[in-house]
Design an enzyme around this catalytic site. Structure first.
Site, short mmCIF file in Angstrom:
data_model
loop_
_atom_site.label_atom_id
_atom_site.label_comp_id
_atom_site.label_asym_id
_atom_site.label_seq_id
_atom_site.Cartn_x
_atom_site.Cartn_y
_atom_site.Cartn_z
N TYR A 53 101.09 18.07 38.63
CA TYR A 53 101.87 18.68 39.73
C TYR A 53 101.03 18.79 40.98
O TYR A 53 99.82 18.90 40.91
CB TYR A 53 102.34 20.08 39.34
CG TYR A 53 103.32 20.13 38.20
CD1 TYR A 53 104.00 18.98 37.76
CD2 TYR A 53 103.57 21.33 37.53
CE1 TYR A 53 104.90 19.06 36.70
CE2 TYR A 53 104.47 21.39 36.47
CZ TYR A 53 105.12 20.26 36.06
OH TYR A 53 106.01 20.32 35.01
N GLY A 244 125.75 24.11 42.43
CA GLY A 244 126.87 23.53 43.18
C GLY A 244 126.45 23.00 44.54
O GLY A 244 127.27 22.45 45.27
N LYS A 245 125.17 23.13 44.89
CA LYS A 245 124.74 22.78 46.26
C LYS A 245 124.85 21.29 46.59
O LYS A 245 124.86 20.93 47.75
CB LYS A 245 123.33 23.30 46.54
CG LYS A 245 122.22 22.65 45.76
CD LYS A 245 120.84 23.06 46.29
CE LYS A 245 120.47 24.47 45.90
NZ LYS A 245 119.11 24.84 46.34
N1 LIG Z 1 107.72 19.40 31.03
C1 LIG Z 1 108.37 18.73 31.94
O1 LIG Z 1 108.49 17.50 31.89
C2 LIG Z 1 109.00 19.48 33.08
C3 LIG Z 1 109.94 18.83 33.93
C4 LIG Z 1 110.53 19.58 34.95
C5 LIG Z 1 110.17 20.90 35.13
N2 LIG Z 1 109.22 21.50 34.32
C6 LIG Z 1 108.83 22.91 34.50
O2 LIG Z 1 109.98 23.71 34.66
C7 LIG Z 1 109.95 24.37 35.94
C8 LIG Z 1 111.36 24.50 36.47
O3 LIG Z 1 111.96 23.21 36.58
P1 LIG Z 1 113.00 22.92 37.71
O4 LIG Z 1 112.39 23.25 39.03
O5 LIG Z 1 113.53 21.56 37.51
O6 LIG Z 1 114.12 24.06 37.35
P2 LIG Z 1 115.61 24.27 37.87
O7 LIG Z 1 115.89 25.72 37.66
O8 LIG Z 1 116.54 23.33 37.21
O9 LIG Z 1 115.60 23.93 39.42
C9 LIG Z 1 114.90 24.74 40.31
C10 LIG Z 1 115.28 24.40 41.73
O10 LIG Z 1 116.65 24.77 41.98
C11 LIG Z 1 116.76 25.39 43.24
N3 LIG Z 1 117.08 26.81 43.01
C12 LIG Z 1 116.46 27.68 42.17
N4 LIG Z 1 117.03 28.89 42.20
C13 LIG Z 1 118.04 28.81 43.08
C14 LIG Z 1 119.00 29.74 43.55
N5 LIG Z 1 119.01 31.00 43.10
N6 LIG Z 1 119.91 29.31 44.46
C15 LIG Z 1 119.90 28.04 44.91
N7 LIG Z 1 119.01 27.12 44.51
C16 LIG Z 1 118.08 27.49 43.59
C17 LIG Z 1 115.39 25.24 43.91
O11 LIG Z 1 115.30 23.96 44.55
P3 LIG Z 1 115.70 23.66 46.07
O12 LIG Z 1 115.40 24.88 46.89
O13 LIG Z 1 114.92 22.47 46.42
O14 LIG Z 1 117.18 23.39 46.01
C18 LIG Z 1 114.46 25.20 42.71
O15 LIG Z 1 113.22 24.57 42.97
C19 LIG Z 1 108.98 23.54 36.76
O16 LIG Z 1 108.38 24.25 37.83
C20 LIG Z 1 107.96 23.15 35.73
O17 LIG Z 1 107.06 24.23 35.50
C21 LIG Z 1 108.68 20.79 33.29
#
Ligand SMILES: NC(=O)c1ccc[n+]([C@@H]2O[C@H](COP(=O)([O-])OP(=O)(O)OC[C@H]3O[C@@H](n4cnc5c(N)ncnc54)[C@H](OP(=O)(O)O)[C@@H]3O)[C@@H](O)[C@H]2O)c1
Length: 347
Positions: A53, A244-245
């Site tokens: 990352y 939904g964004k």
């Molecule tokens: N092991 C793996 O291969 C792997 C893969 C992916 C992730 N991960 C881990 O899992 C964590 C979370 O993954 P993810 O970021 O994909 O999770 P996610 O919950 O699916 O997406 C998070 C993103 O959604 C948006 N968001 C979050 N809360 C919100 C809200 N209340 N209202 C509106 N938009 C919101 C933000 O992006 P925007 O502001 O850009 O819209 C945020 O960065 C990562 O940081 C990492 O530690 C691991």
């Protein structure tokens, strides 16, 4: 904040884990520090990161997330308040990590641990995860790789990987080990290697799990429950799509898909209609769609912790607030009925 046992260890992690992968690219160091301060205040004691990352993975930004966590530990002097998880890259082509394609052999794992410890400014990692397997598998929206693609004999044997991880535990550099993007077969092979005395038993599996991808429930959930190798669920909002964004091609300023066009997993036939259905269901039950999606994940019996991600403190607050949201039986039935209709659209 509810705490849950991590595998069979004596560690108890918060039911919500703070994901970090936007820090160092979409978020600044100061924003990362503010998120960690806030999360800790709200009772979150579990952070997840990776050597690779921030995302999207690039040579110029590799290691930036771990550096931000390291500078926070140094500034706050609170390493002992956090159960820290990081990951070593599996087999792949990101040569910038160590000057050659990565694989899970002794050379790569040892160098990866040393690099992470240095960037994180700590002398131990609580949970060391294999980010993805050493085997040829269809991963990360890749539906072209098949089990036939890896030449026979070129994989690093799982028993050897477990032995190497055992040496790192012995050396005190890592405390426990976990898997990520793993299958039932792989997880059971790791469990068996530990039971044969090769090294530490895996304590967790970090896989994608959300309303549009419930593939974990087939096969892996049984492994997680019977073997106490709980799910650390990632992308619980389907990378933001479940808010939904992005409906009807919207590209809100500053959002992940707008910035990096990383939404290919979710831009598929049927996904938009399924999201519409979940948004309508949330409305009918008087819930924020973010809370519906996150509470669904956190309350599954095979989930140890739900790894959230946020790019603003407002998002982070709302995401953490989901811990108080219940999924009553009638809502669960309706969620399951929608899932029966749409299936696993975005694995
Ligand atoms: N092991 C793996 O291969 C792997 C893969 C992916 C992730 N991960 C881990 O899992 C964590 C979370 O993954 P993810 O970021 O994909 O999770 P996610 O919950 O699916 O997406 C998070 C993103 O959604 C948006 N968001 C979050 N809360 C919100 C809200 N209340 N209202 C509106 N938009 C919101 C933000 O992006 P925007 O502001 O850009 O819209 C945020 O960065 C990562 O940081 C990492 O530690 C691991």
């Amino acid at each position: 904040m509810e705490r849950r046992q991590l595998g069979r260890t004596d560690l108890h992690v918060s039911a919500i884990c703070l994901g970090t992968m936007t820090w160092g690219q979409q978020n600044t160091e100061a924003e990362g520090h503010a998120q960690m301060d806030y999360a800790l205040d709200r009772g979150i004691n579990f952070f997840d990161t990776a050597e690779m990352y921030s995302i999207p993975p690039r040579a110029e930004t590799q290691g930036s997330t771990e550096r931000i966590i390291g500078s926070w530990f140094k500034a706050r002097g609170n390493r002992d308040k956090v159960i820290l998880a990081t990951k070593v890259a599996g087999r792949g082509q990101m040569s910038w990590l160590r000057g050659e394609p990565t694989e899970l052999n002794r050379k790569h794992i040892t160098a990866a641990v040393e690099g992470s410890l240095q960037r994180l400014q700590t002398d131990y990692i609580d949970l060391y995860q294999l980010h993805w397997p050493d085997r040829a598998l269809p991963l990360f929206n890749d539906r072209t790789t098949t089990f036939r693609d890896l030449p026979k004999g070129s994989e690093n044997p799982i028993e050897e990987t477990v032995e190497i991880l055992g040496e790192l535990v012995q050396a005190g550099k890592i405390r426990h080990v976990g898997l990520s993007n793993e299958t039932s077969w792989g997880t059971m092979r790791f469990v068996q290697a530990a039971e044969a005395g090769k090294g530490p038993r895996v304590v967790s599996i970090q896989n994608a799990y959300h309303l549009l991808n419930r593939t974990f429930e087939i096969g892996l959930a049984e492994v997680a429950l019977r073997e106490q190798v709980g799910l650390l669920a990632y992308s619980p909002l389907a990378q933001g799509y479940l808010t939904g964004k992005y409906q009807r091609g919207a590209r809100p300023p500053g959002a992940r898909t707008t910035l990096f066009e990383r939404g290919q997993r979710y831009e598929k036939p049927g996904v938009e209609a399924a999201i519409d259905d979940y948004l309508a269901l949330a409305k009918e039950f008087g819930l924020d769609p973010v809370h519906l999606a996150l509470a669904f994940v956190t309350t599954r019996p095979f989930v140890t912790s739900n790894i959230i991600g946020a790019t603003t403190l407002e998002q982070l607050k709302s995401d953490i607030d989901s811990i108080d949201v219940k999924i009553p039986a009638d809502l669960e039935k309706r969620i399951d009925a929608l899932h029966q209709l749409s299936g696993n659209l975005a694995p």
